[in-house]
Design an enzyme around this catalytic site. Structure first.
Site, PDB file in Angstrom:
ATOM      1  N   GLU A  15      23.990  37.071  12.103  1.00  0.00           N
ATOM      2  CA  GLU A  15      24.110  38.211  11.284  1.00  0.00           C
ATOM      3  C   GLU A  15      25.139  38.197  10.342  1.00  0.00           C
ATOM      4  O   GLU A  15      26.095  37.484  10.406  1.00  0.00           O
ATOM      5  CB  GLU A  15      24.785  39.303  12.587  1.00  0.00           C
ATOM      6  CG  GLU A  15      25.201  40.709  11.906  1.00  0.00           C
ATOM      7  CD  GLU A  15      24.098  41.418  11.256  1.00  0.00           C
ATOM      8  OE1 GLU A  15      23.151  41.646  11.369  1.00  0.00           O
ATOM      9  OE2 GLU A  15      24.456  41.673   9.730  1.00  0.00           O
TER      10      GLU A  15
ATOM     11  N   CYS B  66      21.994  50.718  11.969  1.00  0.00           N
ATOM     12  CA  CYS B  66      22.060  52.005  12.737  1.00  0.00           C
ATOM     13  C   CYS B  66      23.496  52.450  13.137  1.00  0.00           C
ATOM     14  O   CYS B  66      23.955  53.663  12.779  1.00  0.00           O
ATOM     15  CB  CYS B  66      21.174  51.919  14.126  1.00  0.00           C
ATOM     16  SG  CYS B  66      21.453  53.332  15.014  1.00  0.00           S
TER      17      CYS B  66
ATOM     18  N   HIS C 279      16.215  79.797  31.911  1.00  0.00           N
ATOM     19  CA  HIS C 279      16.335  80.918  31.256  1.00  0.00           C
ATOM     20  C   HIS C 279      17.893  80.999  30.930  1.00  0.00           C
ATOM     21  O   HIS C 279      18.706  80.958  32.047  1.00  0.00           O
ATOM     22  CB  HIS C 279      15.656  82.167  31.487  1.00  0.00           C
ATOM     23  CG  HIS C 279      16.283  83.342  30.751  1.00  0.00           C
ATOM     24  ND1 HIS C 279      15.758  83.644  29.242  1.00  0.00           N
ATOM     25  CD2 HIS C 279      17.432  84.329  30.983  1.00  0.00           C
ATOM     26  CE1 HIS C 279      16.394  84.756  28.773  1.00  0.00           C
ATOM     27  NE2 HIS C 279      17.187  85.093  29.723  1.00  0.00           N
TER      28      HIS C 279
ATOM     29  N   GLY D 281      25.291  44.512  15.260  1.00  0.00           N
ATOM     30  CA  GLY D 281      24.492  45.754  15.557  1.00  0.00           C
ATOM     31  C   GLY D 281      23.383  46.425  14.728  1.00  0.00           C
ATOM     32  O   GLY D 281      22.686  47.241  14.794  1.00  0.00           O
ATOM     33  N   GLY D 282      23.484  45.787  13.312  1.00  0.00           N
ATOM     34  CA  GLY D 282      22.682  46.388  12.173  1.00  0.00           C
ATOM     35  C   GLY D 282      23.006  47.564  11.856  1.00  0.00           C
ATOM     36  O   GLY D 282      24.081  48.102  11.727  1.00  0.00           O
TER      37      GLY D 282
HETATM   38  C1  LIG Z   1      21.155  56.633   6.294  1.00  0.00           C
HETATM   39  C2  LIG Z   1      20.173  56.331   6.892  1.00  0.00           C
HETATM   40  C3  LIG Z   1      20.038  57.002   8.133  1.00  0.00           C
HETATM   41  C4  LIG Z   1      19.021  56.849   9.093  1.00  0.00           C
HETATM   42  N1  LIG Z   1      18.981  57.747  10.172  1.00  0.00           N
HETATM   43  C5  LIG Z   1      18.071  57.434  11.248  1.00  0.00           C
HETATM   44  C6  LIG Z   1      18.052  58.132  12.234  1.00  0.00           C
HETATM   45  O1  LIG Z   1      18.629  59.085  12.520  1.00  0.00           O
HETATM   46  N2  LIG Z   1      17.046  57.782  13.163  1.00  0.00           N
HETATM   47  C7  LIG Z   1      16.392  56.834  13.215  1.00  0.00           C
HETATM   48  O2  LIG Z   1      15.343  56.245  14.054  1.00  0.00           O
HETATM   49  N3  LIG Z   1      16.158  55.793  12.192  1.00  0.00           N
HETATM   50  C8  LIG Z   1      17.220  56.003  11.009  1.00  0.00           C
HETATM   51  N4  LIG Z   1      17.404  55.396   9.847  1.00  0.00           N
HETATM   52  C9  LIG Z   1      16.525  54.185  10.098  1.00  0.00           C
HETATM   53  C10 LIG Z   1      17.132  53.183  10.803  1.00  0.00           C
HETATM   54  O3  LIG Z   1      18.466  52.949  10.256  1.00  0.00           O
HETATM   55  C11 LIG Z   1      16.289  51.780  10.621  1.00  0.00           C
HETATM   56  O4  LIG Z   1      14.958  51.991  10.830  1.00  0.00           O
HETATM   57  C12 LIG Z   1      16.893  50.708  11.487  1.00  0.00           C
HETATM   58  O5  LIG Z   1      18.314  50.552  11.597  1.00  0.00           O
HETATM   59  C13 LIG Z   1      16.232  49.360  11.420  1.00  0.00           C
HETATM   60  O6  LIG Z   1      16.691  48.482  12.418  1.00  0.00           O
HETATM   61  P1  LIG Z   1      16.133  47.028  12.228  1.00  0.00           P
HETATM   62  O7  LIG Z   1      16.491  46.332  13.371  1.00  0.00           O
HETATM   63  O8  LIG Z   1      14.777  46.701  11.442  1.00  0.00           O
HETATM   64  O9  LIG Z   1      17.162  46.424  10.938  1.00  0.00           O
HETATM   65  P2  LIG Z   1      18.693  46.721  10.699  1.00  0.00           P
HETATM   66  O10 LIG Z   1      19.216  47.453  11.485  1.00  0.00           O
HETATM   67  O11 LIG Z   1      18.692  47.072   9.205  1.00  0.00           O
HETATM   68  O12 LIG Z   1      19.263  45.105  10.958  1.00  0.00           O
HETATM   69  C14 LIG Z   1      18.977  44.191  10.044  1.00  0.00           C
HETATM   70  C15 LIG Z   1      20.315  43.290  10.191  1.00  0.00           C
HETATM   71  O13 LIG Z   1      19.915  41.857   9.362  1.00  0.00           O
HETATM   72  C16 LIG Z   1      20.945  41.588   8.923  1.00  0.00           C
HETATM   73  N5  LIG Z   1      20.695  40.549   7.708  1.00  0.00           N
HETATM   74  C17 LIG Z   1      19.656  40.585   6.672  1.00  0.00           C
HETATM   75  N6  LIG Z   1      19.569  39.740   6.131  1.00  0.00           N
HETATM   76  C18 LIG Z   1      20.242  38.576   6.830  1.00  0.00           C
HETATM   77  C19 LIG Z   1      20.129  37.237   6.810  1.00  0.00           C
HETATM   78  N7  LIG Z   1      19.509  36.396   5.643  1.00  0.00           N
HETATM   79  N8  LIG Z   1      20.896  36.531   7.507  1.00  0.00           N
HETATM   80  C20 LIG Z   1      21.752  37.233   8.578  1.00  0.00           C
HETATM   81  N9  LIG Z   1      21.635  38.407   8.713  1.00  0.00           N
HETATM   82  C21 LIG Z   1      20.742  39.181   7.748  1.00  0.00           C
HETATM   83  C22 LIG Z   1      21.625  42.790   8.347  1.00  0.00           C
HETATM   84  O14 LIG Z   1      22.912  42.903   7.723  1.00  0.00           O
HETATM   85  C23 LIG Z   1      21.522  43.903   9.313  1.00  0.00           C
HETATM   86  O15 LIG Z   1      22.589  43.893  10.013  1.00  0.00           O
HETATM   87  C24 LIG Z   1      18.278  55.830   9.124  1.00  0.00           C
HETATM   88  C25 LIG Z   1      18.525  54.900   7.802  1.00  0.00           C
HETATM   89  C26 LIG Z   1      19.477  55.123   6.876  1.00  0.00           C
HETATM   90  C27 LIG Z   1      19.528  54.316   5.892  1.00  0.00           C
END
Ligand SMILES: Cc1cc2nc3c(=O)[nH]c(=O)nc-3n(C[C@H](O)[C@H](O)[C@H](O)COP(=O)(O)OP(=O)(O)OC[C@H]3O[C@@H](n4cnc5c(N)ncnc54)[C@H](O)[C@@H]3O)c2cc1C
Length: 468
Positions: free
Chosen positions: A41, A49, A451, A46-47
């Site tokens: 990462e 979210c 209710h 935790g990405g």
């Molecule tokens: C403002 C906002 C609000 C949102 N609200 C909602 C909501 O209410 N409900 C909902 O369901 N969804 C919501 N979403 C969408 C949701 O956040 C995403 O769909 C979800 O987080 C995607 O998860 P993921 O596991 O695909 O990627 P991510 O959670 O984006 O994780 C990808 C990770 O990979 C890492 N990474 C990238 N490239 C590299 C690399 N080369 N080497 C190492 N690490 C790397 C990044 O740093 C990141 O931490 C929202 C999005 C935004 C922007």
């Protein structure tokens, strides 16, 4: 097992790039099953979210909801004077929550035995990944299986002057320590709308700019109209069918968006600019071509219904795989890959994709809406009630909106449910369970529901056909 070969490459059963929703659950689960798993990462434990997307935005939105309650406090019989918004305190509440969430993640890595390696990953050979660590040193890793879960980032449209204007994306907007005097929001999708309303409620003047002729163009027209009414009533301005041509000035100071609308040139002045015009997959500069991982023409990783990429034993998960961009879908992608790794066939085809937009009130939908049913020639019966018919909304003074369901006229099964109303996302869950169980709508109509709860309104909705 992880071991290092003579060329210094460390081997794992499972290497996951990106610690987002799908990736982290896969790592923790497989590690608990005895596999040697590592997550690489580069920034957010935790990405997106918990750090910069769903949860922080909902935290800030809730502070804005509290602000809105203060401003309408007399309606509830509570006198107020001198209400002030302290954006630093708003931000600190969010930061505290994020810190707590990161700690939960670290505990999960610890208890599951999955390794978390902070660094940026890229392929340098078909199956070898180079990780650049924060101190710029590198490590080489390989895995029996490799999962790419690198997510997406805010798209910055190719607009002259935009980069120089240093606009906010959701990342910076969720870190604001002041209230923008006049925030221009480029993009009226769910991220733009949620943040526009929150900032308006904190006291910003807000203008949304969108190229579509109506907000939420993929929703039914009554939904779009209801959302536009809400924006209007809250004092959010919107400029539709607008095509920005350039930006002048700097976000945080003063800026102008030049645009055309119906052929006329318009100059829109504001103090801050938030760009919410879509997402770009994080798939470039990662050596994916070296690994034999093909991309789609939109830059997402090409996968089949089992989430396998074009390279053997390399999988993709979540947003970057082109899965619908929701955390719950990234989580479901985890289940798909977990089961396939464990020797079962599990596919993404045909799964439910519910969503909720956390404006106030919320907009939640699962399954078909009327537009889609008509476009596909699917016969349906429609049931629709105003939220005010759900008596709980009256106790809350939250009567805005409506809910509607599409029913298959021959089986009585629920084809779709849309709710624009208070706690719409929670209400949708009940309907979703009925849909999963294949229940006829009459099961909810005949249920004994407490209710006065909001869920009781579903009884009213599904009785509406009886009463005409
Ligand atoms: C403002 C906002 C609000 C949102 N609200 C909602 C909501 O209410 N409900 C909902 O369901 N969804 C919501 N979403 C969408 C949701 O956040 C995403 O769909 C979800 O987080 C995607 O998860 P993921 O596991 O695909 O990627 P991510 O959670 O984006 O994780 C990808 C990770 O990979 C890492 N990474 C990238 N490239 C590299 C690399 N080369 N080497 C190492 N690490 C790397 C990044 O740093 C990141 O931490 C929202 C999005 C935004 C922007």
């Amino acid at each position: 097992m992880s071991d290092q070969d003579s060329s210094g490459v460390q081997h794992y059963d499972l290497v996951i790039i990106g610690s987002g929703e799908g990736g982290k659950y896969l790592a923790w689960t497989m590690a608990r099953q005895g596999k040697k798993a590592v997550v690489i990462e580069r920034k957010y434990i935790g990405g997106s979210c918990p750090n910069i997307a769903c949860l922080p935005s909902k935290n800030i939105i809730h502070s804005a909801k509290v602000a809105s309650f203060f401003f309408r406090s007399e309606e509830f019989g509570i006198r107020k004077d001198n209400v002030q918004i302290d954006m630093r305190a708003v931000r600190d509440r969010k930061r505290k929550m994020v810190d707590g969430l990161v700690k939960i993640h670290l505990d999960n890595y610890h208890s599951s035995g999955a390794e978390l390696l902070m660094g940026s990953a890229r392929f340098i050979e078909a199956r070898t990944i180079e990780v650049t660590l924060p101190d710029s040193s590198t490590r080489l890793v390989t895995g029996t299986d490799i999962v790419i879960g690198t997510g997406t980032r805010a798209t910055l449209p190719d607009l002259p002057g935009l980069i120089e204007a240093a606009p906010l994306t959701h990342v910076e907007a969720l870190e604001l320590d002041h209230i923008p005097a006049h925030l221009i929001v480029l993009g009226g999708g769910y991220i733009g709308l949620e943040l526009a309303q929150a900032m308006r409620r904190f006291g910003s003047r807000v203008t949304i700019v969108d190229h579509n002729p109506r907000l939420l163009p993929r929703e039914d027209e009554d939904v779009s109209a209801a959302m536009q009414d809400l924006c209007r009533e809250e004092g959010i301005e919107f400029v539709l069918e607008a095509h920005p041509t350039s930006v002048e000035g700097k976000s945080g100071e003063a800026l102008t968006i030049n645009l055309t609308q119906n052929g006329a040139a318009v100059a829109l002045h504001g103090t801050d600019l938030l760009v919410a015009t879509g997402r770009t997959p994080n798939t470039s500069n990662m050596g994916l071509e070296i690994a034999g991982v093909n991309l789609t023409d939109r830059g997402y990783i090409a996968v089949n219904e089992r989430l396998q990429t074009t390279a053997p034993h390399i999988w993709a998960i979540g947003d970057c795989a082109g899965s619908p961009h929701f955390t719950h879908i990234s989580y479901d992608d985890f289940r798909v890959i977990r089961d396939n790794l464990n020797g079962h066939v599990h596919v993404t085809t045909g799964r439910q994709v519910p969503f909720c937009m956390f404006t106030d009130p919320e907009l939640a939908r699962i399954g078909l809406n009327e537009t889609e049913a008509k476009a596909n020639g699917i016969p349906y019966q429609i049931m629709r009630i105003p939220m005010a018919a759900d008596l709980r909304t009256r106790t809350l003074s939250e009567t805005r909106g409506f809910m509607k369901a599409l029913i298959n006229p021959s089986s009585n099964r629920i084809l779709g449910f849309t709710c624009f109303g208070v706690s719409a996302g929670e209400l949708m869950g009940t309907v979703q369970v009925a849909m999963i169980a294949g229940l006829p709508y009459t099961a909810l109509r005949e249920a004994v529901i407490t209710h006065p709860t909001l869920t009781e309104g579903l009884m009213v909705l599904f009785s509406s056909a009886l009463h005409g």
